[in-house]
Enzyme design. Sequence first.
Site, PDB file in Angstrom:
ATOM      1  N   LYS A  78      -3.389  -3.127  -9.087  1.00 38.53           N
ATOM      2  CA  LYS A  78      -3.188  -1.877  -8.359  1.00 38.53           C
ATOM      3  C   LYS A  78      -4.491  -1.088  -8.381  1.00 38.53           C
ATOM      4  O   LYS A  78      -4.936  -0.634  -9.435  1.00 38.53           O
ATOM      5  CB  LYS A  78      -2.074  -1.053  -8.994  1.00 38.53           C
TER       6      LYS A  78
ATOM      7  N   GLN B 227       0.842  -1.175   0.000  1.00 34.55           N
ATOM      8  CA  GLN B 227       0.000   0.000   0.000  1.00 34.55           C
ATOM      9  C   GLN B 227       0.884   1.235   0.000  1.00 34.55           C
ATOM     10  O   GLN B 227       1.974   1.245   0.578  1.00 34.55           O
ATOM     11  CB  GLN B 227      -0.923   0.010   1.220  1.00 34.55           C
ATOM     12  N   GLY B 228       0.409   2.289  -0.692  1.00 32.69           N
ATOM     13  CA  GLY B 228       1.154   3.542  -0.753  1.00 32.69           C
ATOM     14  C   GLY B 228       0.212   4.692  -1.005  1.00 32.69           C
ATOM     15  O   GLY B 228      -1.020   4.552  -0.924  1.00 32.69           O
TER      16      GLY B 228
ATOM     17  N   ASP C  12      10.714   8.710 -12.721  1.00 33.78           N
ATOM     18  CA  ASP C  12      10.601   8.206 -11.343  1.00 33.78           C
ATOM     19  C   ASP C  12      11.342   6.883 -11.182  1.00 33.78           C
ATOM     20  O   ASP C  12      10.810   5.903 -10.646  1.00 33.78           O
ATOM     21  CB  ASP C  12       9.131   8.049 -10.962  1.00 33.78           C
TER      22      ASP C  12
ATOM     23  N   VAL D 166      -2.112  -2.548  -3.648  1.00 32.08           N
ATOM     24  CA  VAL D 166      -1.818  -3.576  -4.649  1.00 32.08           C
ATOM     25  C   VAL D 166      -2.242  -4.929  -4.091  1.00 32.08           C
ATOM     26  O   VAL D 166      -1.918  -5.262  -2.933  1.00 32.08           O
ATOM     27  CB  VAL D 166      -0.327  -3.589  -5.024  1.00 32.08           C
TER      28      VAL D 166
ATOM     29  N   PHE E  21      -0.498   6.005  -3.752  1.00 36.53           N
ATOM     30  CA  PHE E  21      -1.266   5.784  -4.969  1.00 36.53           C
ATOM     31  C   PHE E  21      -2.488   4.913  -4.727  1.00 36.53           C
ATOM     32  O   PHE E  21      -3.434   4.909  -5.503  1.00 36.53           O
ATOM     33  CB  PHE E  21      -0.385   5.109  -6.035  1.00 36.53           C
ATOM     34  N   GLY E  22      -2.466   4.076  -3.680  1.00 37.65           N
ATOM     35  CA  GLY E  22      -3.536   3.130  -3.435  1.00 37.65           C
ATOM     36  C   GLY E  22      -2.980   1.828  -2.894  1.00 37.65           C
ATOM     37  O   GLY E  22      -1.968   1.815  -2.185  1.00 37.65           O
TER      38      GLY E  22
END
Length: 630
Positions: A346, A326-327, A443, A332, A329-330
Amino acid sequence: MSHGKRSCSSSCGSLQNIKYPFHLRGDPAECGGSDFELNCEGNNTILEIHRSKYYVKDISYHDYKITLVDVNLAHGNCNLPSGSIYPGDYMETFWLEWLDIQGQATFINCSAKTNIPSYEIVPCLSKKNSTIYVIFDNFYIGNLATNCQFLYTIPLIKNHELRVFDQLKLGFQLSWNPPPINSATYAIHYCGQRMGYLDFFEMDVINGENVMTTYDMISLFSFQFDFLSCLHEEQYHQSTLTFYAATIIIIVLDITFLILVLLMIGRLLFTPLCVLSFLAYNLFKLIKPIDSVERFLQNQKALSPSRYSYNEIITITSNFKEKLGQGGFGSVYRGRHPGGYLVAVKMLSKSMGNGEDFINEVSTIGRIHHVNVVQLVGFCVEGSYRALVYEYMENGSLDKYIFNSSKAIRFLNMEKLLEIAKYVAKGLHYLHQGCNMRILHFDIKPHNILLDHNFSPKISDFGLAKLHPKSHSIVSISAARGTIGYIAPELISRSFGTISHKSDVYSFGMLLLDMAGGRRHSDLKADNSSQVYYPSWIYDKLQKVELSKNFNNFEINDLERKLCIVGLCCIQTRPVDRPSMFNVVEMLEADVDSLQMPPKPFFSSSDPMSPTNIFKENSESEQSIIVENM
């Protein structure tokens, strides 16, 4: 029977004053031709037509009419006609033609009974294996029923109050033509009589209004065609002008009629449809607004990844049973594709802006097929749900293997790390040079390098990527993008140079130093503040070793030294001083002793030129920079 003198007047029974062009058999030749010869038999005047006999009931010389009745039907007995008469069948032979004939009676013989409403059975003529029917129609009876055959057709004046044989007993009328008259009026009158005017089609009366049916329209056009054909016949060649004039008039009337019909249809049908379509379109826009992501997907010509519904995503992930990470962005999740292989799903956070990251991901990685770039299997866009489906990378991301809090455990040896570095470099080279459009990742970091079951690396997470034409050396972006510690200086301040693919080279150089040192760049817990900025620290170490040529007492081996030298080449302050990814691959494959130490990119962590300090100085003025926690 008596004969007049030179007047050629004769009589037979009740029929008096028989005169030119008719005459009785035996009258002088000047009284008339053989086509108009009558025979007097038992006080009955008889006219033979095609070997069939008809009683003459009356002759009107003023109207050119003759009234006939079939000899078999004259007394109303149950008999079949002696012969058949069809419209226009006798003009050339007897100069006889239809006049005011309202219909005809057609007798047919059927071997089996039929239930067709227009077929009226004649019981007195029918037998066990043979049923006689009569059909009343205006010149056209269509195809006969199965197992039926035609017998006779006789004209009659319809009177539905009488039975069929009583109607036939009344007889029918024919007209004979006087010598041809070169008159347009006569030609039109003659052809109008021959075609029966417009009496042959019926107008249905509904609620007191006349309504033309489809059959009526077909009959109208058929009448027009037959009428023009009549005008064009050989005996009316003298009236050619009449034919063309009538043709033009009929065409104009038909076009006018069709225009009126189309206008009525348009008013009754098309206008409501247009209004309903307009309302439906606006209702659809209100119910389901098309956001920027949907517009992007609709504009895509061909997408290789598949599009999944949210229910399919739930099935693939077994209702999001196993979370991999989890991060910001959302989250996984691990899942299994319907094809049987494992995938990583994701689920993007609903707070991820207007979907720009999602669009970047699909538009870039969706068109890439390279062994060192993670494969996008599919995506989901449904309501507020956004999901990306990737091939499953069993060993996760690189960062958990090169960073360890105890600094004692290494899951990958240096040979494997060098191999991983080469493959990542080849993947970046493909992004920069292998596609029609140059793809800038922006990135590159250990967290975005995924490892499969064989620890082969693949570049992932293209949310910050940008497509750029190869012919343009300068990239235009509205805000800096990347992760602190891996962002090239020119992305923070344009005074360092222009943004290009060399920005990815810088991030890759920081990745190599991470892989070589096994620690983050900004380890704020380091005891010695001079070691806070790792690139500066490793550069000083390498420089001393290079000057003394004493590698035995150095803390790192040759492979780690190679990663450090190549990494320092990649993080040069000015983009023009950095190598391309093609040169980076060559350097990683070369012998370490053949590599030359590059100039020092930064002096120390306290130096104003340090990327850490640069970021701190620009953070207040450039709030749009993209930061992602590691």
